[in-house]
Motif scaffolding. Structure first.
Motif, PDB file in Angstrom:
ATOM      1  N   ARG A 177       0.827  -1.210   0.000  1.00  0.00           N
ATOM      2  CA  ARG A 177       0.000   0.000   0.000  1.00  0.00           C
ATOM      3  C   ARG A 177       0.858   1.256   0.000  1.00  0.00           C
ATOM      4  O   ARG A 177       0.531   2.249  -0.649  1.00  0.00           O
ATOM      5  CB  ARG A 177      -0.973  -0.021   1.177  1.00  0.00           C
ATOM      6  CG  ARG A 177      -2.094  -1.060   0.969  1.00  0.00           C
ATOM      7  CD  ARG A 177      -3.005  -1.138   2.141  1.00  0.00           C
ATOM      8  NE  ARG A 177      -2.323  -1.913   3.190  1.00  0.00           N
ATOM      9  CZ  ARG A 177      -2.679  -1.934   4.455  1.00  0.00           C
ATOM     10  NH1 ARG A 177      -3.709  -1.227   4.876  1.00  0.00           N
ATOM     11  NH2 ARG A 177      -2.027  -2.656   5.331  1.00  0.00           N
ATOM     12  N   PHE A 178       1.983   1.223   0.721  1.00  0.00           N
ATOM     13  CA  PHE A 178       2.885   2.372   0.699  1.00  0.00           C
ATOM     14  C   PHE A 178       3.422   2.612  -0.705  1.00  0.00           C
ATOM     15  O   PHE A 178       3.484   3.754  -1.175  1.00  0.00           O
ATOM     16  CB  PHE A 178       4.043   2.183   1.681  1.00  0.00           C
ATOM     17  CG  PHE A 178       5.116   3.229   1.519  1.00  0.00           C
ATOM     18  CD1 PHE A 178       4.890   4.539   1.922  1.00  0.00           C
ATOM     19  CD2 PHE A 178       6.331   2.916   0.933  1.00  0.00           C
ATOM     20  CE1 PHE A 178       5.865   5.512   1.754  1.00  0.00           C
ATOM     21  CE2 PHE A 178       7.305   3.880   0.762  1.00  0.00           C
ATOM     22  CZ  PHE A 178       7.070   5.181   1.170  1.00  0.00           C
ATOM     23  N   VAL A 179       3.815   1.567  -1.394  1.00  0.00           N
ATOM     24  CA  VAL A 179       4.348   1.707  -2.756  1.00  0.00           C
ATOM     25  C   VAL A 179       3.278   2.281  -3.686  1.00  0.00           C
ATOM     26  O   VAL A 179       3.582   3.115  -4.539  1.00  0.00           O
ATOM     27  CB  VAL A 179       4.894   0.352  -3.268  1.00  0.00           C
ATOM     28  CG1 VAL A 179       5.220   0.417  -4.747  1.00  0.00           C
ATOM     29  CG2 VAL A 179       6.124  -0.056  -2.473  1.00  0.00           C
ATOM     30  N   LEU A 180       2.034   1.870  -3.520  1.00  0.00           N
ATOM     31  CA  LEU A 180       0.954   2.426  -4.341  1.00  0.00           C
ATOM     32  C   LEU A 180       0.768   3.918  -4.083  1.00  0.00           C
ATOM     33  O   LEU A 180       0.449   4.682  -5.001  1.00  0.00           O
ATOM     34  CB  LEU A 180      -0.361   1.673  -4.086  1.00  0.00           C
ATOM     35  CG  LEU A 180      -0.419   0.248  -4.626  1.00  0.00           C
ATOM     36  CD1 LEU A 180      -1.688  -0.448  -4.134  1.00  0.00           C
ATOM     37  CD2 LEU A 180      -0.334   0.229  -6.133  1.00  0.00           C
ATOM     38  N   VAL A 181       0.969   4.358  -2.848  1.00  0.00           N
ATOM     39  CA  VAL A 181       0.857   5.780  -2.512  1.00  0.00           C
ATOM     40  C   VAL A 181       2.059   6.550  -3.066  1.00  0.00           C
ATOM     41  O   VAL A 181       1.929   7.684  -3.525  1.00  0.00           O
ATOM     42  CB  VAL A 181       0.730   5.955  -0.982  1.00  0.00           C
ATOM     43  CG1 VAL A 181       0.856   7.410  -0.580  1.00  0.00           C
ATOM     44  CG2 VAL A 181      -0.599   5.388  -0.492  1.00  0.00           C
ATOM     45  N   GLU A 194       2.703  -7.999 -12.641  1.00  0.00           N
ATOM     46  CA  GLU A 194       1.974  -6.940 -13.356  1.00  0.00           C
ATOM     47  C   GLU A 194       2.435  -5.574 -12.880  1.00  0.00           C
ATOM     48  O   GLU A 194       2.880  -5.417 -11.745  1.00  0.00           O
ATOM     49  CB  GLU A 194       0.464  -7.065 -13.083  1.00  0.00           C
ATOM     50  CG  GLU A 194      -0.194  -8.239 -13.756  1.00  0.00           C
ATOM     51  CD  GLU A 194      -0.569  -7.944 -15.190  1.00  0.00           C
ATOM     52  OE1 GLU A 194      -0.978  -6.801 -15.490  1.00  0.00           O
ATOM     53  OE2 GLU A 194      -0.426  -8.863 -16.009  1.00  0.00           O
ATOM     54  N   SER A 195       2.260  -4.583 -13.732  1.00  0.00           N
ATOM     55  CA  SER A 195       2.603  -3.215 -13.360  1.00  0.00           C
ATOM     56  C   SER A 195       1.648  -2.707 -12.287  1.00  0.00           C
ATOM     57  O   SER A 195       0.468  -3.058 -12.263  1.00  0.00           O
ATOM     58  CB  SER A 195       2.511  -2.314 -14.589  1.00  0.00           C
ATOM     59  OG  SER A 195       2.631  -0.955 -14.221  1.00  0.00           O
ATOM     60  N   ILE A 228      10.898   4.156  -9.275  1.00  0.00           N
ATOM     61  CA  ILE A 228      11.306   3.375  -8.103  1.00  0.00           C
ATOM     62  C   ILE A 228      10.116   2.578  -7.560  1.00  0.00           C
ATOM     63  O   ILE A 228      10.279   1.457  -7.080  1.00  0.00           O
ATOM     64  CB  ILE A 228      11.946   4.262  -7.016  1.00  0.00           C
ATOM     65  CG1 ILE A 228      12.664   3.390  -5.976  1.00  0.00           C
ATOM     66  CG2 ILE A 228      10.929   5.160  -6.362  1.00  0.00           C
ATOM     67  CD1 ILE A 228      13.507   4.180  -5.004  1.00  0.00           C
ATOM     68  N   ALA A 229       8.913   3.122  -7.676  1.00  0.00           N
ATOM     69  CA  ALA A 229       7.727   2.408  -7.203  1.00  0.00           C
ATOM     70  C   ALA A 229       7.519   1.122  -7.998  1.00  0.00           C
ATOM     71  O   ALA A 229       7.183   0.082  -7.425  1.00  0.00           O
ATOM     72  CB  ALA A 229       6.495   3.307  -7.288  1.00  0.00           C
ATOM     73  N   GLU A 230       7.728   1.175  -9.313  1.00  0.00           N
ATOM     74  CA  GLU A 230       7.607  -0.049 -10.135  1.00  0.00           C
ATOM     75  C   GLU A 230       8.636  -1.086  -9.708  1.00  0.00           C
ATOM     76  O   GLU A 230       8.330  -2.271  -9.620  1.00  0.00           O
ATOM     77  CB  GLU A 230       7.775   0.273 -11.619  1.00  0.00           C
ATOM     78  CG  GLU A 230       6.556   0.857 -12.279  1.00  0.00           C
ATOM     79  CD  GLU A 230       5.397  -0.123 -12.479  1.00  0.00           C
ATOM     80  OE1 GLU A 230       5.569  -1.354 -12.304  1.00  0.00           O
ATOM     81  OE2 GLU A 230       4.304   0.361 -12.788  1.00  0.00           O
ATOM     82  N   GLU A 231       9.862  -0.644  -9.457  1.00  0.00           N
ATOM     83  CA  GLU A 231      10.914  -1.566  -9.008  1.00  0.00           C
ATOM     84  C   GLU A 231      10.551  -2.202  -7.668  1.00  0.00           C
ATOM     85  O   GLU A 231      10.709  -3.400  -7.471  1.00  0.00           O
ATOM     86  CB  GLU A 231      12.246  -0.829  -8.898  1.00  0.00           C
ATOM     87  CG  GLU A 231      12.822  -0.376 -10.212  1.00  0.00           C
ATOM     88  CD  GLU A 231      13.443  -1.504 -11.007  1.00  0.00           C
ATOM     89  OE1 GLU A 231      13.891  -2.509 -10.405  1.00  0.00           O
ATOM     90  OE2 GLU A 231      13.460  -1.381 -12.243  1.00  0.00           O
ATOM     91  N   LEU A 232      10.077  -1.382  -6.739  1.00  0.00           N
ATOM     92  CA  LEU A 232       9.680  -1.901  -5.424  1.00  0.00           C
ATOM     93  C   LEU A 232       8.507  -2.864  -5.553  1.00  0.00           C
ATOM     94  O   LEU A 232       8.449  -3.885  -4.862  1.00  0.00           O
ATOM     95  CB  LEU A 232       9.333  -0.749  -4.481  1.00  0.00           C
ATOM     96  CG  LEU A 232      10.500   0.147  -4.064  1.00  0.00           C
ATOM     97  CD1 LEU A 232       9.987   1.375  -3.316  1.00  0.00           C
ATOM     98  CD2 LEU A 232      11.492  -0.626  -3.219  1.00  0.00           C
TER      99      LEU A 232
END
Length: 174
Positions: free
Chosen positions: A110-114, A134-135, A122-126
């Motif tokens: 959820r943090f990465v989605l925010v 999936e993306s 960096i969010a895609e990598e995480l």
């Protein structure tokens, strides 16, 4: 030197969009440190593992409460185009996680989605590191529980002749 996500974050963190701001490249390392800290929180670094799953699959209650507050705050700030305060809230959340010493995998997701609207690369990598093929672009914005973000107590300032003399904490239902 710092990457596209650091530059995006710096531009959004400089202040309100409608205000004029001086460009100062000496401030870019600050947001870059935040991104590195978020990376270490989830992935880890050469010295050790990240904090994901450190306390098991159960979410820590203080991290869960902080996450729900973050989701609400960032959602409202995006709508109001207050990107600088949204980024500050994410920085505070990462501090809460480090203080707790662990973050559950569901909380990290959820943090990465925010984080994704602000630092998409960096969010895609995480997101991939958290085990998704999936993306994250296909994911919905995380929901928050209003019951979890409600405060139990409220702090009130006591003023005498316009000066704060003390603070008292009372039950929020009082």
């Amino acid at each position: 030197q710092y990457g596209a996500d650091s530059m995006r974050l710096y531009e959004m963190f400089m202040g309100p969009l409608e205000a004029t701001k001086p460009w100062n490249t000496r401030d870019v390392p600050g947001v870059h440190r935040f991104l590195r800290r978020a990376w270490r929180m989830i992935v880890g670094d050469e010295d050790g593992k990240g904090l994901v799953g450190g306390a098991g699959p159960q979410p820590a209650p203080e991290v869960e409460k902080a996450l729900h507050k973050l989701i609400r705050k960032v959602g409202e700030d995006i709508e109001a185009m207050k990107f600088n305060t949204a980024i500050a809230a994410m920085m505070e959340f990462v501090n809460v996680v480090y203080k707790a010493g662990a973050i559950a995998p569901s909380q990290a997701e959820r943090f990465v989605l925010v984080l994704a609207p602000f630092a998409p690369h960096i969010a895609e990598e995480l997101w991939q590191h958290l085990g998704h093929s999936e993306s994250l672009a296909y994911e919905t914005w995380p929901a928050y529980d209003p019951a979890l973000i409600a405060e139990d107590t409220v702090e009130l300032a006591v003023q005498i002749n316009g000066k704060v003399r003390s603070r008292i904490t009372i039950d929020a239902s009082a």
